[in-house]
Design a protein around this motif. Structure first.
Motif, PDB file in Angstrom:
ATOM      1  N   PRO A   1      22.237 -17.225  32.262  1.00 46.42           N
ATOM      2  CA  PRO A   1      21.818 -17.690  33.600  1.00 46.42           C
ATOM      3  C   PRO A   1      22.702 -18.839  34.064  1.00 46.42           C
ATOM      4  N   ARG A   2      23.017 -18.837  35.320  1.00 47.57           N
ATOM      5  CA  ARG A   2      23.833 -19.892  35.906  1.00 47.57           C
ATOM      6  C   ARG A   2      22.980 -21.142  36.117  1.00 47.57           C
ATOM      7  N   PRO A   3      23.592 -22.318  36.047  1.00 44.33           N
ATOM      8  CA  PRO A   3      22.815 -23.542  36.261  1.00 44.33           C
ATOM      9  C   PRO A   3      22.328 -23.642  37.712  1.00 44.33           C
ATOM     10  N   ASP A   4      21.172 -24.264  37.883  1.00 39.17           N
ATOM     11  CA  ASP A   4      20.645 -24.520  39.231  1.00 39.17           C
ATOM     12  C   ASP A   4      21.495 -25.550  39.963  1.00 39.17           C
ATOM     13  N   ALA A   5      22.061 -26.477  39.198  1.00 38.75           N
ATOM     14  CA  ALA A   5      22.888 -27.534  39.778  1.00 38.75           C
ATOM     15  C   ALA A   5      23.872 -27.997  38.713  1.00 38.75           C
ATOM     16  N   ALA A   6      24.939 -28.624  39.155  1.00 39.05           N
ATOM     17  CA  ALA A   6      25.934 -29.141  38.209  1.00 39.05           C
ATOM     18  C   ALA A   6      26.560 -30.407  38.777  1.00 39.05           C
ATOM     19  N   ILE A   7      26.863 -31.322  37.881  1.00 42.25           N
ATOM     20  CA  ILE A   7      27.584 -32.540  38.244  1.00 42.25           C
ATOM     21  C   ILE A   7      28.816 -32.588  37.350  1.00 42.25           C
ATOM     22  N   VAL A   8      29.963 -32.658  37.966  1.00 42.00           N
ATOM     23  CA  VAL A   8      31.219 -32.760  37.233  1.00 42.00           C
ATOM     24  C   VAL A   8      31.809 -34.128  37.551  1.00 42.00           C
ATOM     25  N   THR A   9      31.999 -34.932  36.536  1.00 41.57           N
ATOM     26  CA  THR A   9      32.504 -36.286  36.753  1.00 41.57           C
ATOM     27  C   THR A   9      34.020 -36.332  36.654  1.00 41.57           C
ATOM     28  N   ASN A  10      34.573 -37.424  37.123  1.00 36.89           N
ATOM     29  CA  ASN A  10      36.004 -37.671  37.043  1.00 36.89           C
ATOM     30  C   ASN A  10      36.190 -39.005  36.334  1.00 36.89           C
ATOM     31  N   TRP A  11      35.930 -38.998  35.047  1.00 33.32           N
ATOM     32  CA  TRP A  11      35.908 -40.228  34.248  1.00 33.32           C
ATOM     33  C   TRP A  11      37.267 -40.912  34.249  1.00 33.32           C
ATOM     34  N   ALA A  12      38.333 -40.125  34.138  1.00 32.75           N
ATOM     35  CA  ALA A  12      39.668 -40.725  34.099  1.00 32.75           C
ATOM     36  C   ALA A  12      40.044 -41.336  35.450  1.00 32.75           C
ATOM     37  N   GLY A  13      39.499 -40.793  36.527  1.00 28.34           N
ATOM     38  CA  GLY A  13      39.806 -41.307  37.852  1.00 28.34           C
ATOM     39  C   GLY A  13      38.948 -42.481  38.276  1.00 28.34           C
ATOM     40  N   ASP A  14      37.960 -42.830  37.465  1.00 32.99           N
ATOM     41  CA  ASP A  14      37.093 -43.959  37.799  1.00 32.99           C
ATOM     42  C   ASP A  14      37.879 -45.258  37.627  1.00 32.99           C
ATOM     43  N   PRO A  15      38.014 -46.061  38.686  1.00 27.23           N
ATOM     44  CA  PRO A  15      38.850 -47.259  38.596  1.00 27.23           C
ATOM     45  C   PRO A  15      38.280 -48.337  37.673  1.00 27.23           C
ATOM     46  N   TYR A  16      37.006 -48.262  37.343  1.00 29.47           N
ATOM     47  CA  TYR A  16      36.399 -49.284  36.493  1.00 29.47           C
ATOM     48  C   TYR A  16      36.435 -48.917  35.014  1.00 29.47           C
ATOM     49  N   SER A  17      36.344 -47.647  34.702  1.00 32.37           N
ATOM     50  CA  SER A  17      36.352 -47.247  33.297  1.00 32.37           C
ATOM     51  C   SER A  17      37.701 -46.704  32.856  1.00 32.37           C
ATOM     52  N   ARG A  18      38.391 -46.009  33.774  1.00 33.21           N
ATOM     53  CA  ARG A  18      39.686 -45.401  33.464  1.00 33.21           C
ATOM     54  C   ARG A  18      39.596 -44.556  32.194  1.00 33.21           C
ATOM     55  N   ALA A  19      38.452 -43.882  32.034  1.00 34.46           N
ATOM     56  CA  ALA A  19      38.192 -42.971  30.915  1.00 34.46           C
ATOM     57  C   ALA A  19      38.038 -43.697  29.580  1.00 34.46           C
ATOM     58  N   ALA A  20      37.761 -44.984  29.623  1.00 33.43           N
ATOM     59  CA  ALA A  20      37.672 -45.762  28.390  1.00 33.43           C
ATOM     60  C   ALA A  20      36.267 -45.744  27.806  1.00 33.43           C
ATOM     61  N   TYR A  21      36.197 -45.841  26.524  1.00 34.71           N
ATOM     62  CA  TYR A  21      34.952 -46.032  25.796  1.00 34.71           C
ATOM     63  C   TYR A  21      35.300 -46.667  24.467  1.00 34.71           C
ATOM     64  N   SER A  22      34.325 -47.206  23.793  1.00 35.68           N
ATOM     65  CA  SER A  22      34.589 -47.910  22.541  1.00 35.68           C
ATOM     66  C   SER A  22      34.826 -46.923  21.402  1.00 35.68           C
ATOM     67  N   TYR A  23      35.512 -47.400  20.396  1.00 35.57           N
ATOM     68  CA  TYR A  23      35.704 -46.644  19.158  1.00 35.57           C
ATOM     69  C   TYR A  23      35.936 -47.656  18.055  1.00 35.57           C
ATOM     70  N   LEU A  24      35.744 -47.222  16.846  1.00 35.23           N
ATOM     71  CA  LEU A  24      35.971 -48.104  15.708  1.00 35.23           C
ATOM     72  C   LEU A  24      37.365 -47.843  15.138  1.00 35.23           C
ATOM     73  N   PRO A  25      38.236 -48.833  15.176  1.00 31.30           N
ATOM     74  CA  PRO A  25      39.559 -48.645  14.587  1.00 31.30           C
ATOM     75  C   PRO A  25      39.477 -48.670  13.052  1.00 31.30           C
TER      76      PRO A  25
END
Length: 130
Positions: free
Chosen positions: A46-70
Motif C-alpha cells: 500500500p502506498r503511504p497516505d502522506a510523505a515528508i522528504v527532508t533536505n538535511w544537507a541543504g538545511d543552513p543550520y545543520s548542513r547534514a551534521a549530527y554527532s558521532y563518537l570518534p
C-alpha cells in the motif's frame, strides 16, 4: 503509536546516496523507497497516505551534521556533554543524549530532560525562598 496515533515509516539515507536523493522531487524519492520495499517484501505494498522528504544537507543550520563518537571516545562522553555548569548553563541536543544520539528524537528527549531539570531546580530555589 503514542505520538502520531498512526503507523509511521522512517527511512534514513546517508553519504553520497543521500545527496543524490535530495536533488530529486519528493514523489520520486517516495517511489524509489516503495520500489525498494517491494523488492524486499515482494508484491505490491500500500502506498503511504502522506510523505515528508527532508533536505538535511541543504538545511543552513545543520548542513547534514549530527554527532558521532570518534575513535577513542565512549558513550560516557555523551553524559559528560550533558552535565550542567554550576546550575546555570544547561546543555541539550542529540549529542548529549546517550540513549539516542545522532537523532531528532534524541534532541527532543534531551530538551525535555533539561526542561525537567530546570523545573526541579527552580522548584527547589522557590522552596528555599530564593
Amino acid at each position: 503509536y503514542p505520538v502520531t496515533r498512526d503507523p509511521v515509516l522512517v527511512a534514513f539515507n546517508t553519504g553520497d546516496a543521500a545527496l543524490v536523493l535530495e536533488r530529486l522531487p519528493p514523489e520520486t524519492v517516495v517511489g524509489q523507497a516503495m520500489e525498494a520495499l517491494e523488492s524486499i517484501y515482494g508484491g505490491s505494498l500500500p502506498r503511504p497516505d502522506a510523505a515528508i522528504v527532508t533536505n538535511w544537507a541543504g538545511d543552513p543550520y545543520s548542513r547534514a551534521a549530527y554527532s558521532y563518537l570518534p575513535v577513542g571516545a565512549s558513550g560516557e562522553d555523551y553524559i559528560r556533554m550533558a552535565k550542567p555548569v554550576a546550575d546555570r548553563l544547561f546543555f541539550a541536543g542529540e549529542a548529549t543524549y546517550r540513549a539516542n544520539p545522532s537523532t531528532v528524537h534524541g534532541a527532543l528527549l534531551s530538551g525535555q530532560r533539561e526542561a525537567a531539570r530546570l523545573i526541579r531546580l527552580l522548584a527547589r530555589r522557590t522552596r528555599k525562598g530564593g
